[in-house]
Structure formats: C-alpha cells, structure tokens
Design a protein around this motif. Structure first.
Motif, mmCIF file in Angstrom:
data_model
loop_
_atom_site.group_PDB
_atom_site.id
_atom_site.type_symbol
_atom_site.label_atom_id
_atom_site.label_comp_id
_atom_site.label_asym_id
_atom_site.label_seq_id
_atom_site.Cartn_x
_atom_site.Cartn_y
_atom_site.Cartn_z
ATOM 1 N N SER A 551 8.350 -35.145 29.923
ATOM 2 C CA SER A 551 8.191 -35.902 28.876
ATOM 3 C C SER A 551 7.024 -35.778 28.038
ATOM 4 O O SER A 551 7.024 -36.134 26.643
ATOM 5 N N LEU A 552 5.965 -34.876 28.238
ATOM 6 C CA LEU A 552 5.042 -34.499 27.511
ATOM 7 C C LEU A 552 5.563 -33.433 26.399
ATOM 8 O O LEU A 552 5.152 -33.182 25.246
ATOM 9 N N LEU A 553 6.195 -32.458 26.892
ATOM 10 C CA LEU A 553 6.858 -31.397 26.305
ATOM 11 C C LEU A 553 7.801 -31.644 25.297
ATOM 12 O O LEU A 553 7.889 -31.391 24.174
ATOM 13 N N ASN A 554 8.692 -32.856 25.562
ATOM 14 C CA ASN A 554 9.800 -33.242 24.644
ATOM 15 C C ASN A 554 9.207 -34.197 23.479
ATOM 16 O O ASN A 554 9.967 -34.922 22.775
ATOM 17 N N GLY A 555 7.841 -34.562 23.684
ATOM 18 C CA GLY A 555 7.347 -35.702 22.841
ATOM 19 C C GLY A 555 7.553 -37.112 23.036
ATOM 20 O O GLY A 555 7.125 -38.052 22.439
ATOM 21 N N LEU A 556 8.247 -37.444 24.150
ATOM 22 C CA LEU A 556 8.311 -38.859 24.593
ATOM 23 C C LEU A 556 7.034 -39.410 24.871
ATOM 24 O O LEU A 556 6.957 -40.684 24.731
ATOM 25 N N ARG A 557 6.091 -38.657 25.367
ATOM 26 C CA ARG A 557 4.740 -38.970 25.804
ATOM 27 C C ARG A 557 3.677 -38.395 24.831
ATOM 28 O O ARG A 557 3.836 -37.103 24.840
ATOM 29 N N ARG A 558 2.526 -38.887 24.893
ATOM 30 C CA ARG A 558 1.587 -38.024 24.229
ATOM 31 C C ARG A 558 0.428 -37.675 25.335
ATOM 32 O O ARG A 558 0.047 -38.752 26.112
ATOM 33 N N ASP A 570 1.263 -28.367 15.976
ATOM 34 C CA ASP A 570 0.776 -29.465 17.022
ATOM 35 C C ASP A 570 2.054 -30.687 16.788
ATOM 36 O O ASP A 570 2.591 -30.673 15.484
ATOM 37 N N PRO A 571 2.346 -31.530 17.602
ATOM 38 C CA PRO A 571 3.532 -32.515 17.435
ATOM 39 C C PRO A 571 3.230 -33.444 16.132
ATOM 40 O O PRO A 571 3.844 -33.710 15.457
ATOM 41 N N MET A 572 1.807 -33.682 15.761
ATOM 42 C CA MET A 572 1.491 -34.703 14.777
ATOM 43 C C MET A 572 1.750 -34.082 13.500
ATOM 44 O O MET A 572 2.102 -34.891 12.692
ATOM 45 N N SER A 573 1.465 -32.764 13.425
ATOM 46 C CA SER A 573 1.831 -31.884 12.100
ATOM 47 C C SER A 573 3.268 -31.959 11.962
ATOM 48 O O SER A 573 3.673 -31.834 10.900
ATOM 49 N N LEU A 574 3.683 -31.489 13.192
ATOM 50 C CA LEU A 574 5.217 -31.197 12.970
ATOM 51 C C LEU A 574 6.060 -32.377 12.542
ATOM 52 O O LEU A 574 7.061 -32.405 12.228
ATOM 53 N N GLY A 575 5.794 -33.586 13.404
ATOM 54 C CA GLY A 575 6.502 -34.766 13.199
ATOM 55 C C GLY A 575 7.580 -34.692 14.475
ATOM 56 O O GLY A 575 7.934 -33.998 14.948
ATOM 57 N N ALA A 576 7.826 -35.938 14.671
ATOM 58 C CA ALA A 576 8.596 -36.407 15.977
ATOM 59 C C ALA A 576 9.987 -35.832 15.699
ATOM 60 O O ALA A 576 10.545 -35.369 16.744
ATOM 61 N N GLU A 577 10.609 -36.196 14.560
ATOM 62 C CA GLU A 577 12.008 -35.663 14.630
ATOM 63 C C GLU A 577 12.032 -34.027 14.659
ATOM 64 O O GLU A 577 13.153 -33.477 15.195
ATOM 65 N N ALA A 578 11.189 -33.694 13.719
ATOM 66 C CA ALA A 578 11.140 -31.917 13.686
ATOM 67 C C ALA A 578 10.881 -31.489 15.193
ATOM 68 O O ALA A 578 11.471 -30.322 15.566
ATOM 69 N N THR A 580 11.739 -32.718 18.225
ATOM 70 C CA THR A 580 12.906 -33.106 18.959
ATOM 71 C C THR A 580 14.015 -32.031 18.428
ATOM 72 O O THR A 580 14.758 -31.463 19.571
ATOM 73 N N ARG A 581 14.065 -31.938 17.202
ATOM 74 C CA ARG A 581 14.947 -30.577 16.751
ATOM 75 C C ARG A 581 14.736 -29.382 17.399
ATOM 76 O O ARG A 581 15.753 -28.486 18.008
ATOM 77 N N ARG A 582 13.456 -28.880 17.732
ATOM 78 C CA ARG A 582 13.083 -27.716 18.456
ATOM 79 C C ARG A 582 13.414 -27.643 19.754
ATOM 80 O O ARG A 582 13.135 -26.899 20.619
ATOM 81 N N GLY A 667 20.994 -27.313 20.014
ATOM 82 C CA GLY A 667 20.533 -26.078 19.374
ATOM 83 C C GLY A 667 19.050 -25.876 19.114
ATOM 84 O O GLY A 667 18.545 -25.175 18.132
ATOM 85 N N GLY A 668 18.368 -26.495 20.183
ATOM 86 C CA GLY A 668 16.971 -26.223 20.146
ATOM 87 C C GLY A 668 16.480 -24.868 20.473
ATOM 88 O O GLY A 668 16.855 -24.133 21.130
#
Length: 705
Positions: A551-558, A570-578, A580-582, A667-668
């Motif tokens: 859950s940390l690696l896929n962004g569900l939790r910080r 980092d997740p904050m710079s990349l954004g939640a949607e981007a 999740t796509r990766r 396709g991640g």
C-alpha cells in the motif's frame, strides 16, 4: 488551422484558458512541453500528451476530462463545448472558451478571442480520419456522374466513419475538491437563490396587498366592480411570480443536489483506506441513504423555513400596524421562541433515533455478509437475540421522536388563541378603529399560516441537519487535495518503449509507517532497490507488514518517514495519477472486487475504457495465457458477458486470474502482486507465473514463506 496553438506552447494556452473562463483565480506557471514541436506522433507520444495534460490541469487546480467522442456526436458536441482543448492536427490545438450560436469562441496565442464556425472546426477534426477512407470511396464512385458524386461521396464517407471516435478532446471544469464557496459559485446557486427570493417576495407582497385592498374596500363600504377588478388584477399578477418562484425553487434543488452528490462521491474516493475500514460497510451504506435525505429535506425544508420566517417578519409589521401594536408583536415573538425550544427537543430525540438506525444498518450488513458463518456456528435460538433487543430500542427512540414531532405542530397552532387574546384589550376598550382591528385580525391569520408552514419546513430542515452530521465527513473529504504532480518533472519519469534492463526503477530508503492510534510502527526503516527487469519475491510471516509495504509502494498510503522514489521522482512531484500508471497492483483477494459490468471492462478498467482494438486483442491473449480461454468460450457473451454479483458467477480461482490479468494489462513499469496465487491449482499457478514473468517489465510478488 488559424488561431490554433502549437504543442510547445500548450501550457501557456491552458493557463490562458483557465484565467479567461475564471475556473481558477490564482494561476501558477505551466512549463512548456519539452519535446520538439515537430516530433513525429506515435501511440506512446499520445499517451504522454494525455498524461501531461492531466497533470498540467491538476497543477492549475482544474480537471481535464478526456473525451472519447463518437463520430455522429461531433457536431452536437461542438455546439455546446467549452471550455476545452481540442487537438486538430499533430501540432495544432484549439483553446475553446465557449460555444455560441455563431460558432466556437477560441483564444489565439495573443489571448484574443475569435469565433470559428462549427463546420470549419468539424472539417479540420474529420480531415485526418477521412483521408484514410476518401481514396477508397473515390475509387468506388469513379463511374458516377459528377452531379451525383458529391452527395454520394459525403454519405458514403459519413457511413464509413460512423464507428470512428475522436480521442484528443479535453473538457475543463472546476474540480469537486475546491472550496464549497467556489463550487456554489460555479453552480450558479447564489444567482438562482436571489431570483427565487425576489420572485417569492413580490408574490407574497402582492398577496398581502390584494387582501388589504379587498379588506379596506369592505370596511369603507366601497366594494364595487372597480374594487373587485383591482383585487382580481393583483391576484392574477401574483400567479406569474408564483410560477417563477416555483421554477427557480426547482432549479436550486437540482443544482444543489448535483453539487452535493458530486462532492460526496469525490469525498468517498478520497477517504483514507483506514477510515473506510474503521467505519464499516454498513455505516457507509447508511450515509448514502442519508445523502438522499439531505438533498430532498434540505431543499424543501430550507426553502419552506426561509419562506416561513419571511412571512413572520411581514406579519410582525402587520401586527404592529394593527390594534394590538407592539404587545401583539411580542406575543408572536414569545410563540416563536416556544416553537424553537420544542424544535430543539425534537432535534435531540431525532438525533438519538438516527444513531440507533445507523447501528442497525451496520449490524444488518455484517449479518448479511456473515450469514453462512452464523448458520454454521450459531444455534437457531441465538441467531436473532441481538436483533430483537436492537429493534426494541429502535422502536422506543422512534416513538419518543414522533411524540415531540406531534407537539411541534400543536405549538404552531396555539398561536390562534394567543393571537386572539392579544386582540382582546383593544376590542373590549372600544378605542381601536374597525380598520386597525381588521388589520390585526389579518395579521393573526397570516401568522398562523406562516407558523404552520414553518413547522413543516423546520422539521424537515432539522432532519436534514441530523443527516448532514452523518455525511459531513464525506462532504469535507472532497476538499482534501490529492497529490497533483509537477508537469515539469514528468519527463524525468518517462520510459522508452524498450527499457534498459538494470536501470534504477524504485528506490526505498528508511521507509517507516505507523497506523493511527498505534505506538509501534508496522514498517520500520525499510530500504531496498528494484531495477528495471528485476523480479522480486517478498516474504514474511503473517502480520509482518507485507501488504502495508504494497500500500505504500502503490501510493494508497503515505509513509510516516523515509524516502520513496520512482525513477528518481517522489510521489508528490509525480502526482497520484502518474504514480498509479507506473505502479500497477493486484491487491489481496479480499480487497479486490469484480464489478457488475462486462468481463472486458473488469479486465481493462485500469488501462483504458472504452478500449482500442489493440487493447481488446491483448486482453484476449492474456486471458488465454492465464488459462481463462475456456471460461471465455463457456460464457455466452464472451468478453462482453456481464459478470459480478448480478451476472455470471466466477469461481475463486477465476477471480484470482482476472485480478492478475487486470494488473498486467494496466501496463505499469512495476507490477505488485499481493498473494495473487494462493487460490490457484498447480497447473493454473504455473500458467499464471509464466504469464506474470513474461509480461511484467519489473515484478514484486508478495507471498508467505
């Protein structure tokens, strides 16, 4: 096309559009797209453009909704589009402000507004896809006379393009996570409320004036045709304003209801997973039911209460002009205070009843989910013992609330004797004129009517307030800002079509996570690196924190502390949607779900919907590799078969392979599989492992040792 923007300046065009339409007031700078404007288009390039636009729009504080527009709907869209970004060629984008009868209002590179006809824009959009079929149509019409060829050619091209779609269109709108004031302003609710209040005030003023005119004529003995005509004219004049007020009341209800549901939906999506699990499914279902109560009761009760208080204010003026004077007004004020005290008591009783109902809803859902366990573990005499006690408490609370509700209307109707009592001194003394006595009597009757309306509306408003207390967490959760990402760093995380093996992909450094309310962290100072092409097996005993890591690696939790980077970002710079796509994930079986939709949607929901032809073909291939081919041939609808709770029932193992296929088709660059193979027999386990290792660029498998 004239007045279009080049790809390299699309960020400036997006900012100018948001500023021009007022979707956002403070506009940050958007960096330009770093690819050269003459870069050849490709499927991957289009995916990056969509991702960039989503992130850039979020950076500006708006939503960019990508449309998949069928060809027959193109001109209908152009007549009502805006604000929007429309790609008309490889390096030309129209920045559409709005649509009018004259055409589309677009911004040029100097931020000036021009009007283009819908026909010219439609032809520009159709040009690219028409070129592919125009040659074939011309060959078929080679022997047709010139006088008939033009019309026949247009009809044949239209028929051939019927199933084509336009993908490069983005509608801009204010996100539901903005402030409530911004949402209300964009919905136009203040303007609608002002129009309703104006129409209602005029209507009620004409109503009072008509009866004042009739009463004055009667008291003076001047009732004749002219007086009756004047009264009828005032009464008839009132009717259009009543219709206008009713119409605006409906528009306010629709706009406010849509706003409420939109914020509740986005709020539910932005809840923390731990919050969702803590409250339970039954509480969330009860909140959904309460949202309907807020929408219906708040609108009817709020407007009725507002109208009732407005009428009481007018009645106070009428009573002050009557024979009772200020003393009569004070009696009305005391009656209203008594009414408010009883209303507060009703609020308390109703709140207690609602809490009991919420607990019953939660218990009901738990018993429905665990029905088979109860049948197996509990004796028949014990299965309904708790339900009987809960229902008895529910009935007791409901009866208490009903008694106070009934008393609320009695208090409203007690005004009649109180009002007539206020007339007694002036009537007995004989000092008041007949006219002032008539005015006071009219004020008493109007106040009684207003209090009766207020009792109905205020009770509904209190019920809506109680329901609001339950849904408020969802409503306010919509204001939680998701990680938007920075458009300027997207290029750092882009990957080529053929990735270089061994390059750093995921870096985890000193990662720590602590659940709320717990002293000990579930994950403490964890560090590792995953490179492109790696296939990692992560094991630990039960309760060791494997799923928390996922859950940390896929962004569900910080994380509570530590660093998490994907390709250096980092997740904050990349954004939640981007992010999740990766990072594609197949959660544990009990946290995954089969939606009541067609099989293809359940496969491709994380990739794209509606799918392209290549998406469909790849989904079928993955299903064959996972051993789901026999299932597809067994289901009457194949990939289009409805599945889920009300559709075709899948076995445990079929669901597990569906979840696995869903993650692989996303396709991640990195695929996380959290105990995805536990329900598979040895043969299907071998197929699933082979498919995952073949198709996942990089892979982390979570399993028990």
């Amino acid at each position: 096309m004239e007045h279009s923007w080049p790809r390299a300046r699309l960020g400036e065009g997006l900012s100018a559009l948001v500023r021009k339409t007022g979707l956002r007031r403070n506009i940050p700078h958007i960096p330009h797209i770093d690819e050269p404007p003459d870069a050849p288009p490709s499927e991957r390039d289009n995916e990056q453009l969509h991702e960039w636009l989503d992130t850039a729009a979020a950076w500006l504080g708006v939503e960019a909704q990508a449309l998949s527009l069928p060809h027959p709907e193109l001109y209908g869209f152009l007549k009502a589009s805006g604000p929007a970004i429309v790609r008309v060629s490889d390096d030309a984008f129209l920045v559409v402000v709005s649509a009018t009868r004259r055409g589309l209002r677009v911004l040029d590179e100097d931020s000036r507004v021009h009007t283009l006809t819908q026909k010219s824009v439609g032809q520009a959009l159709q040009k690219n896809i028409e070129e592919g079929v125009a040659g074939e149509v011309d060959a078929l019409l080679e022997g047709v006379s010139l006088s008939r060829r033009g019309r026949a050619r247009a009809h044949m091209i239209e028929e051939r393009l019927h199933d084509e779609t336009f993908e490069d269109i983005w509608l801009l709108r204010a996100p539901p996570g903005t402030s409530v004031a911004e949402d209300v302003r964009h919905a136009g609710i203040p303007r609608l409320l002002a129009a309703f209040a104006t129409a209602y005030f005029i209507e009620y003023g004409l109503f009072v004036a008509s009866w004042w005119l009739l009463g004055r004529g009667a008291l003076r003995g001047q009732i004749d045709a002219s007086w009756l005509a004047a009264w009828a004219l005032l009464f008839i004049t009132m009717l259009p304003f009543r219709m206008v007020a009713t119409w605006y009341e409906g528009r306010v209800a629709v706009a406010a209801g849509a706003l409420l549901k939109r914020r509740l939906l986005i709020g539910a999506m932005r809840l923390d997973p731990d919050e969702t699990r803590k409250d339970g499914a039954g509480s969330h279902m009860a909140r959904v039911l309460e949202s309907e109560a807020v929408e219906s009761l708040a609108m009817s009760g709020g407007l009725l209460s507002a109208a009732g208080f407005l009428q009481l204010a007018i009645c106070g003026v009428v009573l002050a002009l009557g024979s009772g004077g200020i003393a009569h007004v004070l009696l009305l004020a005391l009656t209203v205070i008594l009414f408010m005290l009883v209303a507060w008591r009703y609020f308390q009783k109703r709140s207690r009843w609602t809490s009991t109902r919420f607990r019953l809803s939660q218990d009901l859902i738990e018993r429905m989910v665990g029905h088979r366990t109860r049948l197996a573990q509990l004796s028949p005499s014990e299965r309904h013992e708790r339900e009987d006690l809960s229902l008895a408490g529910y009935v007791e609370d409901a009866q208490a609330a009903d008694r106070v509700y009934s008393f609320l209307f009695h208090v409203a109707r007690v005004w009649f004797p109180i009002g007539f009592l206020g007339l007694a001194p002036a009537f007995i003394s004989g000092q008041a004129s007949l006219g002032r006595l008539a005015v006071a009597l009219g004020g008493v009757i109007l106040a009684a009517r207003a209090l009766d309306q207020l009792a109905t509306g205020f009770a509904d408003l209190l019920d809506a307030g109680i329901a609001w207390q339950r849904i408020a967490p969802l409503f306010h959760a919509a204001s939680r800002e998701p990680t938007r990402g920075d458009p300027s760093v997207l290029s750092l995380a882009r990957r080529s079509k053929e990735p270089r093996r061994g390059r750093p992909l995921l870096d985890v450094s000193e990662l720590t996570y602590r659940y709320a309310g717990r002293s000990e962290p579930a994950i403490r100072a964890t560090s590792f690196r995953v490179s492109s092409g790696d296939q990692v097996l992560l094991t630990s005993p039960s309760g060791g924190g494997k799923s928390t890591v996922v859950s940390l690696l896929n962004g569900l939790r910080r994380p509570t502390s530590g660093t998490l980077l994907f390709e250096g970002v980092d997740p904050m710079s990349l954004g939640a949607e981007a992010w999740t796509r990766r990072v594609a994930t197949a959660p544990q079986f009990h946290e995954n779900h089969v939606f009541t939709e067609v099989f293809a949607f359940n496969l491709l929901m994380g990739r794209r919907w509606p799918p392209t032809k290549s998406d469909w073909e790849e989904a079928v291939t993955v299903c064959e590799e996972l051993g789901l081919g026999p299932l597809l041939r067994r289901m009457p609808g194949g990939m289009n078969q409805l599945i889920g709770d009300t559709g075709w029932q899948l076995s445990h193992g079929e669901r597990s392979r569906l979840y696995l296929a869903r993650a692989l088709l996303q396709g991640g660059a990195l695929v996380l599989l959290d105990e995805s193979f536990g329900a598979l027999d040895p043969d299907n386990l071998r197929k699933a492992l082979m498919c995952a290792r073949k198709r996942a660029e990089s892979l982390i498998v979570i399993a028990h040792p």
